[in-house]
Write a protein that holds these residues in place. Structure first.
Motif, PDB file in Angstrom:
ATOM      1  N   THR A   1      83.974  71.920  40.922  1.00 32.76           N
ATOM      2  CA  THR A   1      83.696  73.218  40.322  1.00 32.76           C
ATOM      3  C   THR A   1      84.164  74.347  41.236  1.00 32.76           C
ATOM      4  OG1 THR A   1      81.784  72.322  39.161  1.00 32.76           O
ATOM      5  CG2 THR A   1      81.884  74.698  39.380  1.00 32.76           C
TER       6      THR A   1
ATOM      7  N   GLY B   1      80.980  66.683  41.598  1.00 36.22           N
ATOM      8  CA  GLY B   1      80.922  67.716  40.576  1.00 36.22           C
ATOM      9  C   GLY B   1      80.971  69.105  41.161  1.00 36.22           C
TER      10      GLY B   1
ATOM     11  N   GLU C   1      72.679  70.746  37.961  1.00 33.53           N
ATOM     12  CA  GLU C   1      72.463  69.319  38.221  1.00 33.53           C
ATOM     13  C   GLU C   1      71.893  69.090  39.621  1.00 33.53           C
ATOM     14  OE1 GLU C   1      75.204  66.038  36.364  1.00 33.53           O
ATOM     15  OE2 GLU C   1      76.453  67.660  37.164  1.00 33.53           O
TER      16      GLU C   1
ATOM     17  N   ILE D   1      84.649  66.127  36.186  1.00 31.57           N
ATOM     18  CA  ILE D   1      83.324  66.715  36.028  1.00 31.57           C
ATOM     19  C   ILE D   1      82.586  66.096  34.841  1.00 31.57           C
ATOM     20  CG2 ILE D   1      82.111  68.839  35.391  1.00 31.57           C
ATOM     21  CD1 ILE D   1      84.204  70.351  37.041  1.00 31.57           C
TER      22      ILE D   1
ATOM     23  N   PRO E   1      77.200  71.854  37.369  1.00 28.76           N
ATOM     24  CA  PRO E   1      77.025  71.119  38.629  1.00 28.76           C
ATOM     25  C   PRO E   1      75.944  71.710  39.540  1.00 28.76           C
ATOM     26  CG  PRO E   1      79.349  71.331  38.126  1.00 28.76           C
ATOM     27  CD  PRO E   1      78.628  72.194  37.145  1.00 28.76           C
TER      28      PRO E   1
END
Length: 363
Positions: free
Chosen positions: A322, A318, A269, A174, A266
């Protein structure tokens, strides 16, 4: 914490106490209730029986069960146990004859004027066989329970080690993923505004310091994670134009619980990845809320006709990592949903974590 040495002493004392209790109840209590003066040889015999039963217990526990029963040699195990039980009777008779105990016991009863109860030739043999089998049963049960507990502890230790290794691997994936994306953004910014790129590098260095030094324990205060998210959002804003609106609602923190770091980034993002357009107006809305034990994150971003996504397509390495971290760190204590709104103009991600009492009272 109790040391291993102390545990060893406690185990020895427990064994000694158990044998003393067993000896009193099954070997010494009844003769003491006869109200006659028994010859010393009788107590020697009872002591020999006790030693024999102790030997049967530990031979079965340390040798027969591990070497035969646990290696699926069940028939051999049963035959050996039956042989030991059958030989117990003759062993006791040998002790009786060696100590001349039958004559001494008859004499003790005659002196008191009480006739000795008539003996059955098979009574002692049956009693000793049952006593021996009883001891074998206890020994086998205790050994199997200890083996099951040891196997369970071993499995738990291996599972913890596996989870720890997997979490380290996922976290390592990550962080470089985030670093790679952010450096690309700053690189693009250097061609447009050098001053803004310097500010971006400063924020990035502060964020990387957080990642490298303040998240190594695997947990972090929620307040620090929120500050990290604020820095990230401000970093992203540097490259956005006026067509994009970013709203972040910070949680009101009456306490500062500990959480796993980098769980929310994430999703945020992806909102910047899919929710920004250079030509069309767009909105990215991020909110975090803490209510008692419930920590909720909602991320909403605009989507566009030429960039429609589904819940299955949303994310990347990512995001998938997660999700795996959530399964490992919060099993049964998290819910996740991602969907497109009915008007197909926005994508919403909702993540809910249920924190335990230790996390809630951490500061």
């Amino acid at each position: 914490m109790v040391s291993l040495k102390s545990r060893s002493y406690l185990s020895i004392l427990l064994h000694i106490f158990s044998w003393m209790l067993f000896a009193f109840v099954l070997l010494f209590h009844q003769p003491l209730s006869w109200n006659i003066t028994l010859p010393p040889q009788f107590w020697v015999k009872q002591g020999c029986i006790l030693v024999m039963l102790i030997a049967v217990f530990y031979v079965n526990s340390k040798i027969l069960v591990p070497q035969l029963l646990l290696k699926n040699k069940t028939l051999t195990f049963v035959l050996v146990i039956l042989a030991i039980a059958i030989l117990a009777g003759p062993f006791v008779k040998i002790i009786d004859n060696a100590l001349n105990l039958p004559e001494l016991m008859s004499k003790a009863f005659r002196e008191l004027g009480i006739p000795r109860p008539p003996k059955r030739s098979d009574r002692i043999d049956v009693f000793q066989i049952m006593m021996t089998l009883f001891m074998v049963g206890i020994s086998t049960s205790v050994t199997l329970i200890q083996k099951w507990q040891a196997d369970k502890q071993s499995r738990e230790a291996l599972e913890k080690e596996k989870i720890g290794s997997e979490l380290s691997f996922l976290k390592a994936q990550i962080n470089p993923h985030f670093f790679f994306n952010t450096l690309n953004n700053i690189y693009a910014l250097t061609h447009v505004d050098v001053d803004k790129s310097r500010k971006a590098l400063h924020k990035l260095s502060r964020m990387m310091r957080y990642l490298l030094y303040e998240t190594q324990s695997g947990i972090t205060p929620l307040s620090k994670e929120v500050s990290f998210i604020v820095d990230y959002i401000e970093l992203m804003k540097l490259r956005l134009n006026d067509t994009t609106t970013v709203v972040f609602e910070e949680p009101t923190l009456k306490s500062d619980p500990q959480i796993a770091p980098m769980l929310f980034l994430p999703y945020i993002e992806n909102a910047f990845k899919y929710g920004v357009s250079t030509t069309e107006p767009s909105t990215i809305s991020i909110s975090l809320e803490l209510q008692d034990k419930e920590l909720t994150m909602v991320v909403k971003n605009s989507i566009f006709k030429n960039n429609s996504i589904t819940a299955d397509e949303y994310g990347g390495i990512g995001l998938s990592n997660t999700k795996r971290r959530l399964e490992l760190l919060y099993p049964g204590k998290h819910t996740f949903s991602a969907h497109v709104t009915e008007d197909t103009k926005a994508f919403i991600v909702n993540l809910n974590l249920t924190l335990d009492d230790t996390e809630l009272h951490s500061s």
